[in-house]
Each structure stands twice: as C-alpha cells, then as structure tokens.
Design a protein around this motif. Structure first.
Motif, PDB file in Angstrom:
ATOM      1  N   LEU A 187       0.081 -36.913  80.308  1.00  0.00           N
ATOM      2  CA  LEU A 187       1.456 -36.780  79.823  1.00  0.00           C
ATOM      3  C   LEU A 187       2.417 -36.514  80.971  1.00  0.00           C
ATOM      4  CD1 LEU A 187       1.052 -34.778  76.521  1.00  0.00           C
ATOM      5  CD2 LEU A 187       2.107 -37.000  76.785  1.00  0.00           C
ATOM      6  N   LEU A 188       2.010 -35.655  81.889  1.00  0.00           N
ATOM      7  CA  LEU A 188       2.867 -35.359  83.035  1.00  0.00           C
ATOM      8  C   LEU A 188       3.086 -36.622  83.856  1.00  0.00           C
ATOM      9  CD1 LEU A 188       4.366 -33.187  84.693  1.00  0.00           C
ATOM     10  CD2 LEU A 188       2.285 -32.896  86.028  1.00  0.00           C
TER      11      LEU A 188
ATOM     12  N   TYR B 286      -2.366 -33.801  81.696  1.00  0.00           N
ATOM     13  CA  TYR B 286      -2.206 -34.465  82.984  1.00  0.00           C
ATOM     14  C   TYR B 286      -1.617 -35.851  82.796  1.00  0.00           C
ATOM     15  CZ  TYR B 286      -3.317 -36.177  87.653  1.00  0.00           C
ATOM     16  OH  TYR B 286      -3.235 -36.688  88.917  1.00  0.00           O
TER      17      TYR B 286
ATOM     18  N   LEU C 161       6.622 -31.080  76.967  1.00  0.00           N
ATOM     19  CA  LEU C 161       5.611 -31.195  78.010  1.00  0.00           C
ATOM     20  C   LEU C 161       5.202 -29.829  78.532  1.00  0.00           C
ATOM     21  CD1 LEU C 161       4.070 -33.108  79.971  1.00  0.00           C
ATOM     22  CD2 LEU C 161       5.994 -32.839  81.525  1.00  0.00           C
TER      23      LEU C 161
ATOM     24  N   ALA D 276       5.514 -38.703  82.083  1.00  0.00           N
ATOM     25  CA  ALA D 276       6.845 -38.131  81.911  1.00  0.00           C
ATOM     26  C   ALA D 276       7.673 -38.166  83.188  1.00  0.00           C
ATOM     27  CB  ALA D 276       6.732 -36.685  81.427  1.00  0.00           C
TER      28      ALA D 276
ATOM     29  N   LEU E 190       1.297 -28.165  78.649  1.00  0.00           N
ATOM     30  CA  LEU E 190       0.559 -27.857  79.865  1.00  0.00           C
ATOM     31  C   LEU E 190       0.239 -26.376  79.933  1.00  0.00           C
ATOM     32  CD1 LEU E 190       2.580 -29.931  82.488  1.00  0.00           C
ATOM     33  CD2 LEU E 190       0.441 -30.527  81.387  1.00  0.00           C
TER      34      LEU E 190
ATOM     35  N   ALA F 284      10.703 -33.945  85.243  1.00  0.00           N
ATOM     36  CA  ALA F 284       9.995 -34.696  84.209  1.00  0.00           C
ATOM     37  C   ALA F 284      10.851 -34.860  82.968  1.00  0.00           C
ATOM     38  CB  ALA F 284       8.689 -33.973  83.858  1.00  0.00           C
ATOM     39  N   ASN F 285      10.586 -35.964  82.242  1.00  0.00           N
ATOM     40  CA  ASN F 285      11.260 -36.153  80.956  1.00  0.00           C
ATOM     41  C   ASN F 285      10.538 -35.349  79.895  1.00  0.00           C
ATOM     42  OD1 ASN F 285      12.873 -38.136  82.175  1.00  0.00           O
ATOM     43  ND2 ASN F 285      11.255 -39.634  81.875  1.00  0.00           N
ATOM     44  N   ALA F 286      11.171 -35.185  78.750  1.00  0.00           N
ATOM     45  CA  ALA F 286      10.547 -34.501  77.614  1.00  0.00           C
ATOM     46  C   ALA F 286       9.970 -33.160  78.029  1.00  0.00           C
ATOM     47  CB  ALA F 286       9.454 -35.384  77.005  1.00  0.00           C
TER      48      ALA F 286
END
Lengths: 230, 232, 214
Positions: free
Chosen positions: A131-132, A129, B170, A135, B174, B164-166
C-alpha cells in the motif's frame, strides 16, 4: 520476442517448479502415514515450508531495504517490492494450509496459535508495504520510505512473535500445531527439510523474476512518457 | 556544550513545535475528544461486565482507546510541516538531523501525554466500582513506557508517509500491526498486576518486552529518520 | 561554489547530464531553459533536496572547502514559501533565523519587515500567515532571505506574483547581496530587471546542459 536471457530464466523457473511438484509427490507417496493424524498431516509439507519462505522473505525484504538506503536505486526497490509480493503470497498460503490442516485435525478453521497469528500479522504488514508503495509517487522519497518500512517490518516480527507466544502460553497449553512434534520419523523430517529448501529456492526465483518484471514495466512507462515529450 | 548547534537546533525546533501546537489548539483537543468518544462507544458496546472480567475489559478498552487516539496525534505530527513545503525547506537548512528527530520525538511525547492523561483518567473514572478501584500508578507507568516506544514509531511513520496519498488510512494500516506487541504487553502486564496486586515475574517479563520494544524503536527511529531526510 | 559534472535522471529520463559550473563571489547565474526542462530540479539538487545520479556540488569558503554547504546556501522554492501557515510573520522569521544561529529580537525582525511593507502592527504579530495574500507571503519569504547570513542564494522564480514595487525592492536587495560578495543562482521568467546583474547563463534543455558564459 523472448530474449536468450528470458529463456534461461524461464527454464530455471520451470526446473524449480518441477522440483516443487516432485516434492509434493514425495510428500504423498514417500513419507509414511502419521500414527495420530492419518493422511491429513501431509498438508504440513506445504504449510511449514510456506511459513519458512514467508518469514525468510521478511529477512530478504530487510536486506533489500538496507541496500535501498545505501544505494538509493530503483533496482533495490523493485527487488524489495517483489519480495513483499512473494512474501504475501506465501503468508496467505501458510494461513490457508494451516486452516485446511486445522479443520479435520482439531475441528476449527482458525486458532490463535502463536505462529499462525504472527503469520497473519506478517501478511498485514506485507499488505501495508504494498500500500505504501502504491500510495507514493515514484522517486527517491518512495525508495527511502519503503526501505524504512522494510526494516521496521523485519525488526518487529520477532517482537510480535515473542509477545504472541507469551500471550498464548499464559492462557492455553502450548501450541496445538505441533509440526511433527519432537519425535519425527526420519523420512518425514527429511521430506520436510527438503520442502523448505526447495520452496525457498522457488520463492527466490519468483522474487528475481518479478523484480525484473517490475523494472520492465517502469522502463515501459518511462519510454511512453518520453514519447509524449517528442 | 548546551550551546552547541545540536542543542540550539533542538531547543529551537521544540519551542517552535510547542508554539505551533498552541497556535492551533484543535490539534491538542481533537485526540482527547476522540478518546472520550471511543471510551463511550466501548461502554455502550460492552455494557455491564461481570466482576471477574471487569478489570480485563477496562484495561483492554483503555489501551485500545489510547492506541487509536495516539494514532491521531502521530499521524498529524508533520501536518504544519507539510504545508508550504516547510519540511523541504528544513531539509535545505543546516539542521542536525538527529536533533530534528529528538525534537519531534519530544513534541510527540508531550502531545501524547496530553492525550494519554485524560484518557487514562476518564477510563478509570467511568469504569470504577466500589469493590474494584481501577486507578493505579502502575498502569500509568505501563502507559508511559508504551508511549515511549510508540512515539518513536509514530515520528518515523509520520516522516515516511509525508508525501504519500491516502495518508489518513495508510497511516493506521501501517501503525496498528507494528504496534500490536505494545498493546499485548500493556494489557497483559497491567492485568496481571491488577489481579494479583504485585509485580510478579510474569509482569516483569512483559515489562521487559515493552522496554525492548522501546529501545529498539527509539534507536531505529533516530537512525532511520536521518536516512529519510538526508540528501545522500 | 563549484558544481562538477552534475547529472540527474528521473526514471530513465535524463534531466541534465554532466553539468559543470563554477560560481564566484558577486556572480548571478541565470538558469534558463524551456518549461519542464529541469531547472527547478537543478536548483533543488544544488540545495541538497535531491541526490544527483552523478557528480558533486562543493562549496569553497574563504578558508577552504566546507563540509556542509547548507550553511552557506539559502533556498527559495517556486510556488511555496516554507512558512508555518498557522503562525505569525515575526514568529516565522525568528524561527528560521534561529536555525541559522541568529538570535533576533522582535524589533530587529520588524526592521527587516519594513522595506517589504509588512511592518504593520496588525500584520506582523499574532496574525496567521495563511491569511496573507500570495504576494505578501512571497515578500515575507524574501524578508527571510534578506535576514539570512547565507552567502549563496538559490532562487526559483523569486518575483513570481510580486507587484512592480516589490520587484524593484528585490532587485535592489539582490544587487546589494552581490556587491557584498554573495552569489546567486536564479530561475526566472522575468529577466528584464536583472539584465545588468547577470554574469552567466546556464541552459538546461532537452539537448545539452553545459555552462556557457553570457
């Protein structure tokens, strides 16, 4: 410069922290020694409430996420992000205390116990979460994407728990981490319940405090951007 | 009824998606190649297995490979839509959003099956032994049930991480934790079936979990997808 | 179309506030303002891509207000064309027009491509759009616009990257669209070709965002 509101908030936090520490003292001096495990079992008073708070955080995350979808506001996202951070904190605490408990008691630092495993997965999900959140650029897309993930996490945790429990019961006798077992002395039980309540309250305060912190950082960033414009 | 806007949008989006896949065959071939490579890696890493463990290892590596390969399919689902702001333009068109989700879901089922089929076949092929034939239609059925739920999750995560990046790292971070129950259920149910030869109560329990996962995620997928693409 | 008190703020930064505008048939509204003022954001909000902080956008057809204004609006983004890059020109146009309920055969599409110099047998089919030049892609997007039954056009820098000939064709197309009762909201740095057609100007800037008749 600390405003009156900040001061109240910090007082509340200090009080709650005092309650947490007070509870630890009760855990050490008030609760009796366990017949099987001796003094070591006392770490349960931190381990179990941490676990409860970690999982309660996932429910809070779902609530704030649904709010985020309805309101599409940055405020709900800040609350959700704070919840994920606090949740991560408590999952790590749960795993660490579980590890510390396990070593002297059963000789291993780690066991694929259903609850520990689910907690580990929950920690990974909280990381995902965050990370999202990191990002994606700030904006309505991020609010929506994070909100959906929050709901997915909450929906999956029970399924994960169920599947891991079945997985372990098929191959091993039931969980070794009997948190007190079915015969718990009243002092232990009450101390435990008290711990759960206090830690949850403290967690809630942490979430609120952290979310305000996030909003403040947002405002600062926006203000500095405006400075560039003029 | 079949000519209502809903089905019209659905048909248009599905046929467009299929054409997009055929126009860029790499999208279909890469996941299969990846799966075959992964199975090979497993074979090298694991080596010879004693007969008692053989079934379990075979199922474990098969479903793990399927999970990894499908992840590639899923994460690349919206790639054509990401380019040139096709996704954004689609959102300004009067497209029924549930039809959109259903169309993407259908496409991902098709792509996923195109990846799963060869994976299952090859895994059974290289893991076979005279005493233990490993191919089983039950395993195929379990894989299909797993795909049904994973596909919904895949579409949802794909839409979520569009901006989103990466994304390449990512997405798996998830997807994998959320998909662990499916992996467990698939391997456990298949193993119990293959070792006993019949669908026991335990097998049914795991299949029930898989079914529950499918229902929850298909429902959530349809609901939350519309939240992601709606304007308000 | 009626836009009422539209507001949009991005992270405490107000892009436009209390913006109201009414657009009728045959009108061309020019959205003006300095760079980065929020003109594209305004168009995107009207198109339905972004949720406004406050305010409403309503479209009134000849039979009364309609539920989904996206039926009546066609959006053209700046610096992007919304084309599937791996597919051919005809396929792209067929797909987008089908979403609007038009079932066009390839010859009909080719007729639409002709004014834009795209109706070449080697270009129109089986030739991936990603191999088109910037101008060609834009012209393809404009061909899609022409095919669309939408009454309202939301154009963000429509002629950016086009040569003089294509610009003339676009101006003619726009004039025809307005003459038939359509309307358009346009952001464009090039104003000269459209001078005669513009009926209103809306300025989105750092200070105010209210409509003013030109």
């Amino acid at each position: 410069m600390i405003t009156a509101e900040d001061r109240r908030e910090l007082y509340l936090g200090a009080i709650l922290l005092a309650m947490v520490v007070g509870h630890w003292l009760a855990a050490f001096y008030y609760a009796p020694v366990d017949e099987h495990q001796g003094e070591v079992y006392r770490i349960m008073f931190l381990h179990v409430p941490s676990a409860i708070t970690a999982f309660a955080s996932s429910a809070a995350l779902a609530v704030f996420s649904v709010l985020g979808l309805k309101q599409r506001s940055e405020g709900s996202l800040a609350l959700a992000k704070a919840t994920a951070e606090v949740g991560l904190l408590f999952t790590v605490l749960t795993l660490a205390t579980g590890s510390i408990w396990g070593r002297p008691t059963w000789g291993t630092w780690w066991t694929w116990d259903a609850r520990l495993t689910t907690t580990f997965l929950l920690a990974l999900l909280y990381c995902g979460y965050l990370l999202l959140y990191a990002a994606m650029p700030a904006g309505p897309s991020r609010i929506r994407a994070c909100a959906v993930l929050g709901i997915l996490i909450f929906a999956d945790v029970p399924i994960i728990y169920k599947s891991v429990t079945w997985w372990r019961t098929l191959h091993q006798p039931p969980s070794m981490l009997r948190a007190g077992g079915s015969t718990m002395e009243p002092e232990i039980l009450w101390t435990l319940v008290l711990g759960m309540v206090i830690l949850c309250l403290y967690g809630a305060w942490l979430i609120r405090f952290r979310s305000r912190n996030i909003r403040l950082a947002d405002t600062l960033e926006a203000a500095s951007f405006d400075q560039l414009q003029t | 009824m079949m000519n209502s806007p809903f089905w019209r949008h659905y048909r248009t989006l599905v046929s467009q998606g299929i054409q997009a896949e055929l126009a860029d065959l790499e999208r279909l071939v890469s996941p299969v190649l990846f799966a075959l490579t992964t199975l090979l890696l497993f074979a090298f890493a694991i080596g010879d297995v004693e007969p008692a463990l053989r079934v379990h290892i075979y199922l474990a590596e098969t479903f793990l490979t399927a999970l990894f390969a499908l992840q590639i399919n899923f994460s690349r689902l919206f790639e054509p839509d990401r380019q040139d702001r096709v996704f954004d333009l689609m959102r300004t068109y009067p497209v029924d959003h549930t039809a959109w989700f259903l169309a993407k879901y259908t496409l991902v089922l098709a792509m996923g099956s195109a990846t799963l089929g060869p994976t299952l076949a090859f895994a059974a092929f290289v893991n076979q032994s005279p005493s233990q034939p490993l191919f089983s239609w039950v395993v195929v059925g379990v894989a299909a049930m797993a795909l049904a739920g994973l596909a919904a999750l895949g579409v949802l995560l794909s839409a979520m991480t569009l901006k989103a990046n990466a994304r390449q790292i990512l997405y798996p971070l998830l997807y994998f934790p959320l998909a662990t129950p499916v992996l467990l259920a698939a391997v456990q149910s298949s193993q119990l079936y293959l070792s006993s030869g019949q669908i026991t109560a335990d097998v049914r329990a795991w299949l029930g979990l898989l079914l529950g996962f499918d229902v929850i995620y298909i429902t959530l997928g349809a609901l939350l997808f519309t939240e992601l693409v709606d304007e308000s | 179309m009626e836009i009422t008190k539209l507001s949009f703020a991005f992270r405490h930064r107000r892009l436009f506030h209390d913006l109201s505008l009414r657009v009728g048939a045959g009108e061309l509204v020019h959205i003006a303002g300095p760079n980065g003022a929020g003109k594209s954001t305004f168009l995107a909000t009207v198109a339905g891509l972004l949720t406004p902080g406050a305010g409403t956008v309503a479209y009134h057809g000849s039979h009364g207000p309609i539920q989904d204004r996206r039926d009546a609006l066609e959006y053209l983004p700046a610096e992007a064309n919304g084309l599937y890059l791996k597919m051919g020109a005809t396929q792209n146009l067929q797909f987008w027009s089908r979403l609007r309920g038009l079932n066009l055969s390839p010859p009909e599409i080719w007729t639409a491509l002709t004014p834009w110099n795209l109706n070449h047998p080697l270009l129109r089919d089986g030739f991936a759009v990603e191999k088109f030049s910037t101008g060609m892609k834009r012209r393809l997007a404009l061909a899609r616009l022409q095919l669309s039954p939408a009454i309202g056009w939301l154009l963000d820098e429509p002629v950016y990257g086009l040569d003089a000939e294509a610009m003339t064709i676009f101006t003619t197309m726009l004039a025809q669209h307005l003459a038939k009762g359509g309307f358009a909201l346009m952001v464009s740095h090039d104003l000269l070709p459209f001078a005669g057609l513009i009926t209103k100007t809306v300025v989105i800037g750092s200070k105010s965002g209210t409509a003013g008749a030109a």
